[in-house]
Design a protein around this motif. Structure first.
Motif, PDB file in Angstrom:
ATOM      1  N   ARG A 137       0.815  -1.217   0.000  1.00 47.14           N
ATOM      2  CA  ARG A 137       0.000   0.000   0.000  1.00 47.14           C
ATOM      3  C   ARG A 137       0.846   1.264   0.000  1.00 47.14           C
ATOM      4  N   GLU A 138       2.126   1.113  -0.322  1.00 42.29           N
ATOM      5  CA  GLU A 138       2.967   2.305  -0.346  1.00 42.29           C
ATOM      6  C   GLU A 138       2.931   2.953  -1.741  1.00 42.29           C
ATOM      7  N   VAL A 139       3.305   4.225  -1.759  1.00 45.65           N
ATOM      8  CA  VAL A 139       3.440   4.920  -3.033  1.00 45.65           C
ATOM      9  C   VAL A 139       4.815   4.572  -3.602  1.00 45.65           C
ATOM     10  N   ALA A 140       4.849   4.224  -4.899  1.00 47.21           N
ATOM     11  CA  ALA A 140       6.124   3.854  -5.532  1.00 47.21           C
ATOM     12  C   ALA A 140       6.451   4.844  -6.639  1.00 47.21           C
ATOM     13  N   PHE A 141       7.736   5.051  -6.861  1.00 41.41           N
ATOM     14  CA  PHE A 141       8.155   6.013  -7.876  1.00 41.41           C
ATOM     15  C   PHE A 141       8.969   5.338  -8.968  1.00 41.41           C
ATOM     16  N   VAL A 142       8.918   5.908 -10.164  1.00 39.03           N
ATOM     17  CA  VAL A 142       9.725   5.443 -11.294  1.00 39.03           C
ATOM     18  C   VAL A 142      10.305   6.690 -11.962  1.00 39.03           C
ATOM     19  N   GLN A 143      11.541   6.579 -12.434  1.00 39.89           N
ATOM     20  CA  GLN A 143      12.140   7.762 -13.059  1.00 39.89           C
ATOM     21  C   GLN A 143      11.559   7.992 -14.461  1.00 39.89           C
ATOM     22  N   ASP A 144      11.846   9.169 -15.019  1.00 38.89           N
ATOM     23  CA  ASP A 144      11.447   9.489 -16.395  1.00 38.89           C
ATOM     24  C   ASP A 144      11.937   8.421 -17.372  1.00 38.89           C
ATOM     25  N   PHE A 145      11.217   8.252 -18.481  1.00 35.45           N
ATOM     26  CA  PHE A 145      11.677   7.300 -19.486  1.00 35.45           C
ATOM     27  C   PHE A 145      12.925   7.819 -20.213  1.00 35.45           C
ATOM     28  N   GLY A 146      13.145   9.141 -20.157  1.00 31.81           N
ATOM     29  CA  GLY A 146      14.351   9.717 -20.760  1.00 31.81           C
ATOM     30  C   GLY A 146      14.290   9.780 -22.271  1.00 31.81           C
ATOM     31  N   LEU A 147      15.426   9.711 -22.920  1.00 35.57           N
ATOM     32  CA  LEU A 147      15.559   9.727 -24.381  1.00 35.57           C
ATOM     33  C   LEU A 147      15.232  11.096 -24.976  1.00 35.57           C
ATOM     34  N   PHE A 148      13.990  11.580 -24.751  1.00 41.31           N
ATOM     35  CA  PHE A 148      13.647  12.907 -25.263  1.00 41.31           C
ATOM     36  C   PHE A 148      14.119  13.966 -24.274  1.00 41.31           C
ATOM     37  N   PRO A 149      14.661  15.080 -24.766  1.00 40.47           N
ATOM     38  CA  PRO A 149      14.983  16.179 -23.868  1.00 40.47           C
ATOM     39  C   PRO A 149      13.707  16.939 -23.511  1.00 40.47           C
ATOM     40  N   MET A 150      13.765  17.730 -22.470  1.00 33.56           N
ATOM     41  CA  MET A 150      12.664  18.627 -22.181  1.00 33.56           C
ATOM     42  C   MET A 150      12.606  19.666 -23.296  1.00 33.56           C
TER      43      MET A 150
END
Ligand code: ATP
Ligand code: MG
Lengths: 291, 242
Positions: free
Chosen positions: A116-129
């Motif tokens: 029941r915890e909140v989980a995080f994942v990083q950006d998929f990347g590849l594209f720049p902002m």
């Protein structure tokens, strides 16, 4: 002005996710005439599945996304084949109740499996902002928008150009006549669930870097996808996409200019307005049936 | 004559309602068997049971020597037994051409490309409408499309449920000409359900009168046309020479 555009773009990105959820409702509704209230849980599973596959199983991102989509697809197909198919002679209300029950069960199962915890994942990347003047589009937003474009083109191609897609449409319009042509209506229904669940898994995975994964996220994602699908005209894929984008943008503007406290109710206010002005939804009501 | 389709003591119905109470019938290659009877007699139910739309309870259905009992509708259709349902049931939102192509769903693509021009030749009126949504066509055109769709897969047996329903006399005549030609030129076996009893009995080699789930009278089309019981019940007139 640039504030306004910035809010519009951020809202549009979330709206792309709602649009994918709405497309899931649309595909299943078109094939089976059932509103699948477990559709939001497909996104939740995509989200938690991705976080789990990366954090626990240690898979690389690309593989984690693929595995997550495959697993979500399996859940969707199982839902149709194991549960709904056996109740196919029941009335539509019963089937809708079954989908609500399945949603609850999936939420509970996800809490058990992923916690029941909140989980995080990083950006998929590849594209720049992307920066245009002082307006920016985050890298994950580029992923999300491009995916919606590809998914829309793919679905259009499937249903407008391929024999298999046309057979699915035939089975939804005239199930008996379709069976009398050699089309298996149950295969069409299972395929629809596979598509909706795969799409849900994909959308859930894509949204995780910006909204984190949580076992209760499927409720709001599902309801907003539903609102978007109905506002667009239930059964119309273009309507689902436009409905999702509109709800995402109005929601962001409410949060930006009024109060973020009202944000989650906005989808339904939009839905209410649309239905008051056009009871068949934005793109609904152009049926060619003739008696 | 070898029976292409053979029913033996067929029983079927809906839920707890038994509609068909033990029917036996055969249809041979190149033969039209007519089926007439009042509303609710069970004519459509019989076609539904044969084509697998509803399950049968007991008895047997043999098509080309194969037992169809327990098979799914889609599998029966692919085996070459086609049912054109009551009310045409075209795929309203798809184009005329797509409707036809789906009629041969599951068969090879080159077969479909070869068959399509043949069907258009049989139904010239569908050609100019090939890209039109099927639901926007007239009733007669939709009936032609429904029959054309069933013929796409080159069936050996065709079951037609009230093909003349709601159509103008000229169109009805056209449909009955087509039914004759399917028998005479293509050797199809045809099971024809009709409200238009006189026209049906005229084209039928053999016919049955159905009432309350049973066959009340059987005979050749001519015999039944001359039978006073039939004349009074369905033709609303004194017997006329055929
Ligand atoms: N889907 C259904 N569920 C329950 N009962 C049905 C169903 N379809 C037909 N029946 C019943 O079965 C009986 C036979 O109906 P059927 O449609 O076979 O008659 P029919 O001879 O084709 O009549 P018509 O000339 O009006 O088409 C009727 O009493 C009808 O009420
Ligand atoms: Mg009938």
């Amino acid at each position: 002005m640039s504030d306004f555009l910035q809010i519009l773009i951020s809202g549009g990105i979330v709206g792309c996710i709602y649009a994918m959820a709405a497309l899931g409702f649309t595909i299943v509704f078109n094939a089976t005439r059932v509103v699948n209230f477990a559709n939001g849980e497909f996104l939740m599973l995509g989200s938690l599945g991705l976080a789990g596959a990366i954090a626990t199983a240690g898979l690389p991102l690309w593989l984690a996304v693929i595995v997550t989509i495959l697993c979500t697809t399996l859940v969707g197909v199982a839902m149709q084949v194991v549960l709904l198919d056996h109740a196919r002679s029941a009335d539509e209300l019963t089937l809708v109740m079954l989908t609500i029950g399945t949603g609850l069960a999936l939420r509970g199962a996800a809490a058990l499996v992923f916690g029941r915890e909140v989980a995080f994942v990083q950006d998929f990347g590849l594209f720049p902002m992307i920066l245009i003047g002082d307006i920016y589009v985050i890298s994950q937003g580029v992923w999300i928008a491009l995916t919606l474009v590809c998914v829309s083109i793919g679905l259009w191609f499937l249903f407008a150009r391929t024999t298999f897609g046309k057979a699915m449409r035939a089975a939804s319009q005239e199930p008996r006549a379709a069976a009398l042509c050699g089309i298996e209506p149950r295969r069409a229904a299972a395929t629809a669930f596979a598509l909706a669940a795969a799409l849900g898994g994909l959308a859930g995975a894509l949204v995780t870097p910006i909204s984190a994964a949580f076992y209760e996220n499927g409720i709001f994602l599902g309801l907003k996808g539903f609102a978007a699908a109905v506002a667009g005209g239930l059964g119309n894929p273009l309507g689902a996409v436009v409905g999702g984008l509109v709800i995402g943008m109005v929601e962001a503007m409410t949060a930006g200019y009024v109060s973020s406290g009202y944000k989650d109710g906005v989808a339904f206010i939009v839905l209410l307005f649309v239905l008051l002005l056009r009871p068949t939804g934005l793109f609904g009501g152009t049926s060619v049936n003739r008696v | 004559m070898t029976g292409l389709l053979r029913l033996d003591n067929l029983v079927a119905g809906y839920g707890s309602l038994t509609v068909l109470k033990g029917l036996s019938l055969s249809v041979a290659k190149g033969e039209i068997v007519g089926l007439v009877g009042a509303n609710g007699a069970g004519k459509s139910t019989l076609l539904n049971a044969i084509s697998g739309v509803i399950p049968m309870r007991s008895g047997s259905i043999l098509f080309d020597g194969e037992n169809l009992g327990g098979r799914r509708a889609a599998a029966i259709a692919r085996a070459g037994l086609r049912h054109v349902p009551e009310g045409r049931r075209v795929f309203a939102e798809l184009s005329v051409e797509d409707n036809l192509r789906l009629g041969a769903y599951g068969t090879r693509n080159d077969g479909i490309e070869k068959r399509l021009p043949e069907i258009f030749e049989m139904f010239p009126r569908l050609v100019e409408r090939r890209h039109q949504a099927a639901g926007t066509m007239s009733g007669g055109e939709q009936q032609m499309l429904a029959i054309g769709r069933a013929l796409m897969a080159k069936p050996r047996l065709l079951m037609l449920d009230e093909p003349s329903m709601g159509l103008a006399p000229l169109v009805v005549a056209e449909i009955f000409r087509l039914i004759r030609s399917l028998r005479d030129d293509f050797g199809l076996g045809i099971l024809l359900v009709e409200q238009n009893a006189r026209a049906a009995l005229r084209v039928s080699d053999r016919a049955c009168v159905m009432a309350l789930g049973r066959f009340e009278l059987e005979g050749t089309g001519r015999e039944l046309l001359r039978n006073p019981a039939v004349t009074q019940a369905f033709l609303g007139a004194v017997p006329r020479p055929v």
